[in-house]
Design an enzyme around this catalytic site. Structure first.
Site, PDB file in Angstrom:
ATOM      1  N   LEU A 545       0.836  -1.207   0.000  1.00  0.00           N
ATOM      2  CA  LEU A 545       0.000   0.000   0.000  1.00  0.00           C
ATOM      3  C   LEU A 545       0.864   1.248   0.000  1.00  0.00           C
ATOM      4  O   LEU A 545       0.493   2.297  -0.493  1.00  0.00           O
ATOM      5  CB  LEU A 545      -0.898   0.023   1.241  1.00  0.00           C
ATOM      6  N   GLY A 546       2.024   1.118   0.606  1.00  0.00           N
ATOM      7  CA  GLY A 546       2.910   2.273   0.688  1.00  0.00           C
ATOM      8  C   GLY A 546       4.115   1.898   1.513  1.00  0.00           C
ATOM      9  O   GLY A 546       4.128   0.839   2.152  1.00  0.00           O
ATOM     10  N   GLY A 548       7.067   3.351   4.353  1.00  0.00           N
ATOM     11  CA  GLY A 548       7.347   4.440   5.288  1.00  0.00           C
ATOM     12  C   GLY A 548       8.795   4.394   5.747  1.00  0.00           C
ATOM     13  O   GLY A 548       9.594   3.601   5.245  1.00  0.00           O
ATOM     14  N   GLY A 549       9.108   5.268   6.669  1.00  0.00           N
ATOM     15  CA  GLY A 549      10.472   5.411   7.130  1.00  0.00           C
ATOM     16  C   GLY A 549      11.045   4.146   7.716  1.00  0.00           C
ATOM     17  O   GLY A 549      12.230   3.885   7.617  1.00  0.00           O
ATOM     18  N   GLY A 551       9.595   0.967   7.306  1.00  0.00           N
ATOM     19  CA  GLY A 551       9.059  -0.268   6.766  1.00  0.00           C
ATOM     20  C   GLY A 551       8.022  -0.055   5.689  1.00  0.00           C
ATOM     21  O   GLY A 551       7.900   1.036   5.133  1.00  0.00           O
ATOM     22  N   VAL A 552       7.290  -1.141   5.422  1.00  0.00           N
ATOM     23  CA  VAL A 552       6.351  -1.140   4.305  1.00  0.00           C
ATOM     24  C   VAL A 552       4.961  -1.505   4.835  1.00  0.00           C
ATOM     25  O   VAL A 552       4.840  -2.284   5.780  1.00  0.00           O
ATOM     26  CB  VAL A 552       6.799  -2.184   3.252  1.00  0.00           C
ATOM     27  N   VAL A 553       3.934  -0.912   4.251  1.00  0.00           N
ATOM     28  CA  VAL A 553       2.568  -1.251   4.631  1.00  0.00           C
ATOM     29  C   VAL A 553       1.937  -2.085   3.519  1.00  0.00           C
ATOM     30  O   VAL A 553       1.993  -1.708   2.341  1.00  0.00           O
ATOM     31  CB  VAL A 553       1.733   0.020   4.880  1.00  0.00           C
ATOM     32  N   LYS A 567       1.604  -3.315   8.764  1.00  0.00           N
ATOM     33  CA  LYS A 567       2.816  -2.500   8.713  1.00  0.00           C
ATOM     34  C   LYS A 567       3.984  -3.366   9.169  1.00  0.00           C
ATOM     35  O   LYS A 567       4.019  -3.842  10.298  1.00  0.00           O
ATOM     36  CB  LYS A 567       2.642  -1.289   9.621  1.00  0.00           C
ATOM     37  N   ASP A 668       1.714  14.475  15.457  1.00  0.00           N
ATOM     38  CA  ASP A 668       1.982  14.410  14.021  1.00  0.00           C
ATOM     39  C   ASP A 668       0.679  14.429  13.228  1.00  0.00           C
ATOM     40  O   ASP A 668       0.488  13.648  12.302  1.00  0.00           O
ATOM     41  CB  ASP A 668       2.828  13.162  13.701  1.00  0.00           C
TER      42      ASP A 668
END
Ligand SMILES: *[C@@H]1O[C@H](CO)[C@@H](O)[C@H](O)[C@H]1NC(C)=O
Length: 870
Positions: A545-546, A548-549, A551-553, A567, A668
């Site tokens: 899905l995407g 991130g800093g 890891g991966v989702v 995640k 955040d």
């Protein structure tokens, strides 16, 4: 039974109990409770008789339900039962002039209620939401309840659009006057005397139809000018005395019905407008203890006037002032009568110890006016041309705007005119050659002179001081440019690093590991790795899905068809910071549940792999919908959808901020952390940076983490974390929702790339808002009004001073009325207050027992700690 199940059970039990009490209570029960709470029976009341026969109790003949109760001035004491709100047909409740005490009951959802008289009692507190959902309320009177604890005028009152009378004098009200009084078409009487209201008169009150207007004697005093009353054309009685109002009395010539005007004991200054003396219906006026200047006003002889003797009128009797005095006061008027002038320019002789004024040796004629360097703003009055003996006029180094009046060129003796370092605009009038004029440091003026237009004639050269001022400006500009370039380069590097981290603009080293949440009470759901491997097709590329800093989702599909977001932390992240965030997020999400927070379904720890499993939000992030809707194939969001999303988010944050045992700060909040579901309802995600709010009201300092463009200034510069950090970031999200522009957009020119700065500029000129609105919205008039209110809220949320920002409860109340399904959602709100559990959200149940590892997190953490050591 797990903790979760226990809570669920308890909640259901409570719900059914309250349902029972609801369904079996009828008016008779409520009336007997009312009777029982009162210390001695009111005359004509008897518990053994039908309540409809009690004196001053009226029932509807056909239904037998109570429609009116009147116990005025019966010397009764005691308390009112909280069940009063169940008298569904009640139209009028009048309890004036008694000794009733204790908490006021709630009147929420009494849809027939029209009159509520509670004045002259001894109530001690007001429950929150006590007037929520009373659309037919016309008269509300709670005046003279001096024992009340402090409360604020609730913003949801805007829903009671039939309000005609709102009396709450001497009732312990605090805070600002809400900016909604233009929303009550029939409001005529507003009495709020003897409270502790602070701040200015809101502009919307100028558009109200109020006739009877009492705001006098506020404890600390209302402040700002009273200009708005000039547009309140229905006014008949105005009491604003004993406050801290400043500025001049405005032109009230449109207020033709005004008969009583009380403005005493303020800091009003300036000349009394002549129009005031001509008001046709004026009977009573008090202006004492202000700093009024100029001619003493002369009113007709049927008017009762109190002027006091502490004003600074030029003479003791009415009549015009000396021409020099008149001219100088007109000039002071152009500057809004600054207090330094108002205090010194008294009496009828400008040569008699007036500050900034020098006269000829005879002490008759003003020769020099030196107002350089006083921080004055405003315009230069043409009235200066009446000071015919003037030789030197220094107005340099202020913030004066507008043009230099042409009439100044007629001053016969003028030698020096120094207007350098202001913001004056062209054209520059042509002065005679004898005048030495300095105008450097007026950017607009200089530009036109430099390009030849409006060029002064021969002999009008700049003198040395303005040359050096010019040099100074050039140096400042160069320095600013250098600093900006350095910052820009710095920022570029920063952003480059952030982009690698996908939607999470902070670097791992910025996370302070020691301030993570305590994880020892965690009872999350551990999920076997095999289950997740199967759900994500062994973490295949297609299911990403995407990233991130850390890891991966992945999108996962469980055996029963439920979609989840998985995640997967980067392997390397297992060591320190990543793990801390991991733990923080599990710890946090296992403690809280709210329909506007993305729920944690479970977690998995397998060797060095750490995975978090969330509910899947099908419609991506708010950012996608606002800024990249074309690319993602979405329709642009409507205004209703946007406000509803904002309201959802606000309630999620409010919930975090207001948990009873330990509240949290998200740190955040941004549009890429707001996720949308099928119904375009929003939830807040990403709790890796969540911090416990400090127990007391003070702040904690920490290293800054968060996202550029959403950072509250005090947090960015000093690391102070309060709940107001989230309020600020939320305000930025509101701005994005209104404008469709990103918090920071490097592709835009400098003055527009930082949304908050640009937006505040826009808001200051209210008619500019239209241009700032996202073009896809194309609002009609009603929508535009709603957008304006939200824009105002956004500005309020992002004020520089954190203590000026509203809390999230206020934000929720302001947004609620604009959101979709606002009313019908109220029962769920009650659910939240119960224990933070939502019936629809027992997500761990989507797994069958075999897929759940029976581990408490304490064990898991132990294992984590061990593995982290290798
Ligand atoms: C306000 O209420 C208090 C307590 O009831 C009373 O003592 C006081 O006199 C009232 N003040 C005014 C100005 O009416």
């Amino acid at each position: 039974m797990t903790y979760h199940q226990k809570c669920l059970f308890l909640y259901r039990l409570l719900l059914s109990l309250s349902f029972l009490s609801l369904s079996f209570s009828d008016d008779a029960t409520v009336m007997s409770k009312l009777f029982a709470g009162i210390s001695q029976p009111p005359s004509g009341w008897s518990i053994s008789k039908d309540h409809c026969t009690w004196k001053n109790v009226q029932c509807d003949k056909s239904t037998g339900s109570v429609v009116s109760i009147n116990l005025d001035y019966q010397s009764i004491s005691g308390t009112l039962p909280s069940e009063l709100t169940q008298l569904a047909s009640l139209r009028s409740l009048s309890l004036r002039g008694n000794f009733l005490s204790g908490s006021l009951p709630s009147f929420a959802n009494m849809s027939n209620l029209e009159e509520l008289y509670l004045d002259n009692n001894k109530f001690s507190s007001i429950p929150s939401g006590f007037l929520l959902g009373v659309p037919n309320l016309q008269t509300f009177n709670i005046s003279e309840n001096g024992n009340l604890g402090p409360w604020q005028i609730p913003s949801y009152l805007i829903e009671s659009t039939n309000l005609n009378v709102f009396h709450a004098s001497n009732a312990s009200i605090t805070g600002a006057i809400p900016n909604f009084f233009d929303s009550f078409p029939t409001l005529q009487n507003l009495r709020l005397s003897y409270n502790n209201l602070t701040g200015p008169l809101p502009w919307s009150i100028g558009r109200s139809k109020i006739q009877n207007f009492w705001l006098d004697n506020q404890f600390q005093g209302l402040s700002g000018t009273i200009d708005v009353i000039s547009s309140m054309t229905r006014l008949s009685q105005v009491w604003l005395q004993a406050n801290a109002f400043t500025g001049p009395i405005p032109d009230l010539s449109k207020c033709v019905n005004l008969f009583d005007l009380q403005l005493g004991d303020n800091q009003l200054t300036g000349v009394v407008p002549v129009s005031l003396t001509g008001l046709p219906n004026l009977e009573n006026i008090r202006l004492q203890n202000n700093k009024l200047l100029g001619p003493m006003p002369l009113f007709g002889n049927k008017v009762k006037v109190i002027l006091g003797d502490t004003n600074s009128f030029c003479k003791d009797t009415p009549g015009p002032c000396d021409p020099q005095v008149t001219a100088l006061l007109a000039f002071a008027g152009g500057l809004g009568y600054p207090i330094t002038l108002a205090q010194s320019w008294k009496g009828n002789d400008a040569c008699q110890n007036w500050a900034f004024i020098t006269c000829d040796p005879q002490g008759k004629n003003v020769t020099t006016v030196n107002l350089g360097n006083q921080r004055f703003s405003g315009t230069i009055s043409p009235a200066f041309s009446q000071l015919t003996s003037l030789r030197n006029l220094y107005l340099n180094d202020n913030n004066l705007t507008g043009p230099i009046p042409v009439s100044l060129t007629t001053l016969p003796h003028l030698q020096v005119l120094d207007v350098s370092n202001n913001n004056l605009s062209p054209p520059l009038p042509s002065f005679p050659p004898a005048v030495n004029i300095s105008f450097g440091g007026n950017l607009l003026l200089e530009k036109t002179v430099a390009t030849g237009r409006g060029s002064p004639g021969s002999g009008q050269t700049e003198n040395g001081s303005s040359m050096s001022a010019r040099m100074f400006v050039v140096v400042v500009i160069v320095v600013v440019i250098v600093v900006l370039v350095v910052l820009f380069v710095f920022y570029k590097c920063y952003m480059k690093r952030e982009h690698k981290r996908f939607g999470r603009a902070k670097s791992p080293e910025k996370i302070k590991s020691t301030q993570m949440l305590k994880t020892n009470e965690i009872m999350g759901t551990a999920i076997k790795i095999q289950v997740l491997e199967k759900a994500t097709n062994f973490f295949s590329e297609e299911s990403v899905l995407g990233s991130g800093g850390y890891g991966v989702v992945y999108l996962g599909k469980l055996d029963n068809g439920t979609k989840v977001a998985v995640k997967k932390m980067k392997d390397g992240a297992t060591h320190t910071k990543g793990m801390n965030e991991f733990q923080a997020e599990i710890a946090f999400l296992s403690k809280v549940r709210h329909k506007n927070l993305v729920a944690l379904v479970g977690y998995c720890i397998n060797d060095h792999k750490m995975l978090l499993v969330y509910e899947y939000m099908s419609h991506g992030t708010l950012g996608h919908h606002l800024f990249e809707w074309k690319k993602h194939g979405f329709d642009p969001l409507t205004w209703k959808q946007r406000v509803t999303i904002a309201w959802d988010v606000a309630r999620g944050i409010e919930y975090l901020h207001s948990l009873t045992h330990q509240s949290f700060i998200h740190r955040d909040i941004k549009s890429s952390n707001i996720l949308l579901n099928d119904d375009i309802r929003a939830k807040v995600a990403d709790f890796g940076l969540v911090k416990k709010a400090p127990d007391d009201k003070s702040f904690v300092e920490t290293r800054v983490a968060g996202t550029f463009g959403y950072l509250a200034p005090e947090y960015a510069t000093t690391g102070r974390v309060t709940k107001k950090v989230d309020v600020y970031a939320f305000g930025v999200v509101l701005m994005e929702i209104i404008t469709g522009k990103k918090a920071v957009d490097e592709t835009l020119p400098d003055e527009t790339c930082h949304l908050v700065t640009w937006f505040h500029k826009i808001i200051r000129k209210s008619h500019n808002l239209q241009k700032a609105i996202d073009p896809t919205l194309d609002p009609d008039e009603q929508t535009f009004e709603s957008i304006s209110k939200v824009a105002e809220l956004a500005a309020h949320c992002t004020t520089n001073k954190y203590y000026r920002r509203p809390n999230m409860e206020h934000v929720v109340n302001v947004l609620g009325p604009f959101a979709h399904n606002w009313r019908s959602l109220r029962p769920e709100e009650i659910v939240e207050k119960f224990g933070g559990f939502d019936l629809n959200m027992s997500l761990p149940l989507v797994f069958d027992d075999s897929s759940i590892e029976s581990l408490s997190f304490t064990n898991a953490q132990h294992r984590l700690n061990q593995s982290a050591q290798f």
